[in-house]
Design a protein around this motif. Sequence first.
Motif, mmCIF file in Angstrom:
data_model
loop_
_atom_site.group_PDB
_atom_site.id
_atom_site.type_symbol
_atom_site.label_atom_id
_atom_site.label_comp_id
_atom_site.label_asym_id
_atom_site.label_seq_id
_atom_site.Cartn_x
_atom_site.Cartn_y
_atom_site.Cartn_z
ATOM 1 N N GLY A 31 25.745 -13.135 47.651
ATOM 2 C CA GLY A 31 25.455 -14.111 48.748
ATOM 3 C C GLY A 31 26.456 -14.243 49.612
ATOM 4 N N THR A 32 27.814 -13.972 48.987
ATOM 5 C CA THR A 32 29.104 -13.842 49.811
ATOM 6 C C THR A 32 28.794 -12.772 51.019
ATOM 7 O OG1 THR A 32 30.520 -14.732 48.240
ATOM 8 C CG2 THR A 32 31.342 -13.549 50.186
ATOM 9 N N TYR A 33 28.243 -11.792 50.328
ATOM 10 C CA TYR A 33 28.016 -10.242 51.523
ATOM 11 C C TYR A 33 26.943 -10.752 52.400
ATOM 12 C CZ TYR A 33 25.981 -5.897 52.980
ATOM 13 O OH TYR A 33 25.736 -5.065 53.758
ATOM 14 N N LEU A 34 25.834 -11.661 52.068
ATOM 15 C CA LEU A 34 25.095 -11.867 53.386
ATOM 16 C C LEU A 34 25.541 -12.875 54.076
ATOM 17 C CD1 LEU A 34 21.711 -12.632 51.322
ATOM 18 C CD2 LEU A 34 22.025 -10.831 52.776
ATOM 19 N N ARG A 35 26.455 -13.575 53.796
ATOM 20 C CA ARG A 35 26.967 -14.677 54.612
ATOM 21 C C ARG A 35 28.212 -14.407 55.654
ATOM 22 N NH1 ARG A 35 31.755 -16.790 54.454
ATOM 23 N NH2 ARG A 35 32.007 -16.465 52.226
ATOM 24 N N LYS A 36 28.868 -13.423 54.967
ATOM 25 C CA LYS A 36 29.978 -12.754 55.706
ATOM 26 C C LYS A 36 29.353 -11.523 56.770
ATOM 27 C CE LYS A 36 33.643 -12.714 52.558
ATOM 28 N NZ LYS A 36 35.187 -12.967 53.158
ATOM 29 N N ARG A 37 28.230 -10.976 56.555
ATOM 30 C CA ARG A 37 27.669 -10.065 57.470
ATOM 31 C C ARG A 37 26.715 -10.876 58.400
ATOM 32 N NH1 ARG A 37 29.877 -6.845 58.934
ATOM 33 N NH2 ARG A 37 28.184 -5.711 59.862
ATOM 34 N N ARG A 38 26.074 -12.061 58.015
ATOM 35 C CA ARG A 38 25.728 -13.122 59.138
ATOM 36 C C ARG A 38 26.648 -13.627 60.045
ATOM 37 N NH1 ARG A 38 25.529 -18.032 59.445
ATOM 38 N NH2 ARG A 38 26.094 -18.524 57.252
ATOM 39 N N LEU A 45 22.117 -19.708 60.159
ATOM 40 C CA LEU A 45 21.137 -19.584 59.399
ATOM 41 C C LEU A 45 19.521 -19.902 60.269
ATOM 42 C CD1 LEU A 45 22.245 -21.343 56.188
ATOM 43 C CD2 LEU A 45 21.940 -19.020 56.112
ATOM 44 N N GLU A 46 19.832 -20.868 60.888
ATOM 45 C CA GLU A 46 18.593 -21.165 61.832
ATOM 46 C C GLU A 46 18.206 -20.020 62.728
ATOM 47 O OE1 GLU A 46 17.050 -24.295 65.033
ATOM 48 O OE2 GLU A 46 18.560 -25.039 63.562
ATOM 49 N N ASP A 47 19.355 -19.300 63.212
ATOM 50 C CA ASP A 47 18.827 -18.116 64.148
ATOM 51 C C ASP A 47 18.035 -17.028 62.921
ATOM 52 O OD1 ASP A 47 20.208 -19.077 66.150
ATOM 53 O OD2 ASP A 47 22.280 -17.838 65.583
ATOM 54 N N VAL A 48 18.674 -16.758 61.783
ATOM 55 C CA VAL A 48 18.000 -15.801 60.996
ATOM 56 C C VAL A 48 16.605 -16.274 60.783
ATOM 57 C CG1 VAL A 48 18.159 -14.644 58.811
ATOM 58 C CG2 VAL A 48 20.035 -15.044 60.045
ATOM 59 N N ALA A 49 16.343 -17.716 60.414
ATOM 60 C CA ALA A 49 15.208 -18.038 59.920
ATOM 61 C C ALA A 49 14.074 -17.887 61.303
ATOM 62 C CB ALA A 49 15.173 -19.534 59.512
ATOM 63 N N ARG A 50 14.475 -18.546 62.446
ATOM 64 C CA ARG A 50 13.837 -18.243 63.669
ATOM 65 C C ARG A 50 13.310 -16.863 63.767
ATOM 66 N NH1 ARG A 50 12.468 -22.654 65.635
ATOM 67 N NH2 ARG A 50 13.829 -24.574 65.351
ATOM 68 N N THR A 51 14.257 -15.891 63.763
ATOM 69 C CA THR A 51 13.819 -14.404 63.818
ATOM 70 C C THR A 51 12.974 -13.998 62.960
ATOM 71 O OG1 THR A 51 16.235 -14.077 64.846
ATOM 72 C CG2 THR A 51 14.976 -12.113 64.025
ATOM 73 N N THR A 79 14.608 -9.293 46.751
ATOM 74 C CA THR A 79 14.260 -7.973 46.541
ATOM 75 C C THR A 79 13.403 -7.293 47.511
ATOM 76 O OG1 THR A 79 12.624 -8.208 44.893
ATOM 77 C CG2 THR A 79 14.871 -8.116 43.993
ATOM 78 N N GLY A 80 13.365 -5.984 47.509
ATOM 79 C CA GLY A 80 12.341 -5.359 48.202
ATOM 80 C C GLY A 80 12.259 -5.691 49.915
ATOM 81 N N VAL A 81 11.038 -5.837 50.301
ATOM 82 C CA VAL A 81 10.803 -6.173 51.695
ATOM 83 C C VAL A 81 11.390 -7.240 52.039
ATOM 84 C CG1 VAL A 81 8.696 -7.289 51.533
ATOM 85 C CG2 VAL A 81 8.937 -6.045 53.425
ATOM 86 N N VAL A 82 11.630 -8.306 51.536
ATOM 87 C CA VAL A 82 12.221 -9.599 51.770
ATOM 88 C C VAL A 82 13.674 -9.200 52.259
ATOM 89 C CG1 VAL A 82 13.067 -11.886 51.265
ATOM 90 C CG2 VAL A 82 10.893 -10.981 50.248
ATOM 91 N N VAL A 83 14.255 -8.495 51.405
ATOM 92 C CA VAL A 83 15.816 -8.145 51.758
ATOM 93 C C VAL A 83 15.742 -7.335 52.789
ATOM 94 C CG1 VAL A 83 16.310 -6.372 50.077
ATOM 95 C CG2 VAL A 83 18.095 -7.742 51.021
ATOM 96 N N ARG A 84 14.967 -6.209 53.056
ATOM 97 C CA ARG A 84 14.963 -5.346 54.311
ATOM 98 C C ARG A 84 14.377 -6.512 55.547
ATOM 99 N NH1 ARG A 84 16.658 -0.981 52.598
ATOM 100 N NH2 ARG A 84 15.652 -0.322 50.389
ATOM 101 N N ASN A 85 13.663 -7.406 55.191
ATOM 102 C CA ASN A 85 13.240 -8.279 56.560
ATOM 103 C C ASN A 85 14.886 -8.896 57.051
ATOM 104 O OD1 ASN A 85 10.714 -7.439 56.700
ATOM 105 N ND2 ASN A 85 9.820 -9.097 55.489
ATOM 106 N N ILE A 86 15.539 -9.497 56.182
ATOM 107 C CA ILE A 86 16.573 -10.102 56.438
ATOM 108 C C ILE A 86 17.630 -9.011 57.036
ATOM 109 C CG2 ILE A 86 18.709 -11.210 55.419
ATOM 110 C CD1 ILE A 86 16.752 -12.463 53.419
ATOM 111 N N ALA A 87 17.691 -7.859 56.664
ATOM 112 C CA ALA A 87 18.649 -6.957 57.128
ATOM 113 C C ALA A 87 18.112 -6.559 58.487
ATOM 114 C CB ALA A 87 18.521 -5.762 56.327
ATOM 115 N N ALA A 88 16.977 -6.791 58.963
ATOM 116 C CA ALA A 88 16.526 -6.636 60.326
ATOM 117 C C ALA A 88 16.968 -7.797 61.325
ATOM 118 C CB ALA A 88 14.965 -6.373 60.233
ATOM 119 N N THR A 89 17.528 -8.521 60.719
ATOM 120 C CA THR A 89 17.938 -9.780 61.597
ATOM 121 C C THR A 89 19.568 -9.797 62.069
ATOM 122 O OG1 THR A 89 18.380 -11.310 59.868
ATOM 123 C CG2 THR A 89 16.054 -11.144 60.695
ATOM 124 N N PHE A 90 20.152 -9.095 61.247
ATOM 125 C CA PHE A 90 21.578 -8.862 61.425
ATOM 126 C C PHE A 90 22.127 -7.651 60.748
ATOM 127 C CE2 PHE A 90 21.359 -11.964 58.220
ATOM 128 C CZ PHE A 90 22.265 -11.343 57.233
#
Length: 166
Positions: A31-38, A45-51, A79-90
């Motif tokens: 979670g810290t990794y995701l937050r720091k990269r975002r 968080l709203e930017d990511v959700a809208r993307t 996991t899987g496609v969900v984390v890859r979709n998040i990775a496509a947003t930042f």
Amino acid sequence: MNMMSTMEAPSLDGFAQPDIAAPVTTAMSPGTYLRKRREAADRTLEDVARTLRPKWGVAQINWMVSHLAELENDEAYVTGVVVRNIAATFPMDANVYNALVAIRCGVELDEPQLCRECACSAHDACIDALGHGCSWVEGDPTLCTNCREPEPVEGANAIEGRARAA
């Protein structure tokens, strides 16, 4: 490796609840990794959700924001496609995230080398205004060159500052 075998059954479209109460490592949490990269990408968080879901309405976006916040608080993992979709947003590395989840769940893996400030790695380096990637600060393998304190520069600005002070 199937990460789902180390966690409870998935819930909410690819979200899974961690099955451990306390971390078993000192590695940066997923979670810290995701937050720091975002945050390094200057995204909310709203930017990511809208993307992720550009056609969703306000209530649905708020729902997504709450689930993204759960990820950043290590209340759930994806996991899987969900984390890859998040990775496509930042800029982030899904493989680094997956490794951090595995480590958090007790799998013995080498910890990825991450910047303690922005969580960049060799696989998702910071890019400066000139398009150059960061590197590790000499003598500090936990800090990237983009996050280190800038060294004082002698030159026109320093001379100008001294002239105003006089």
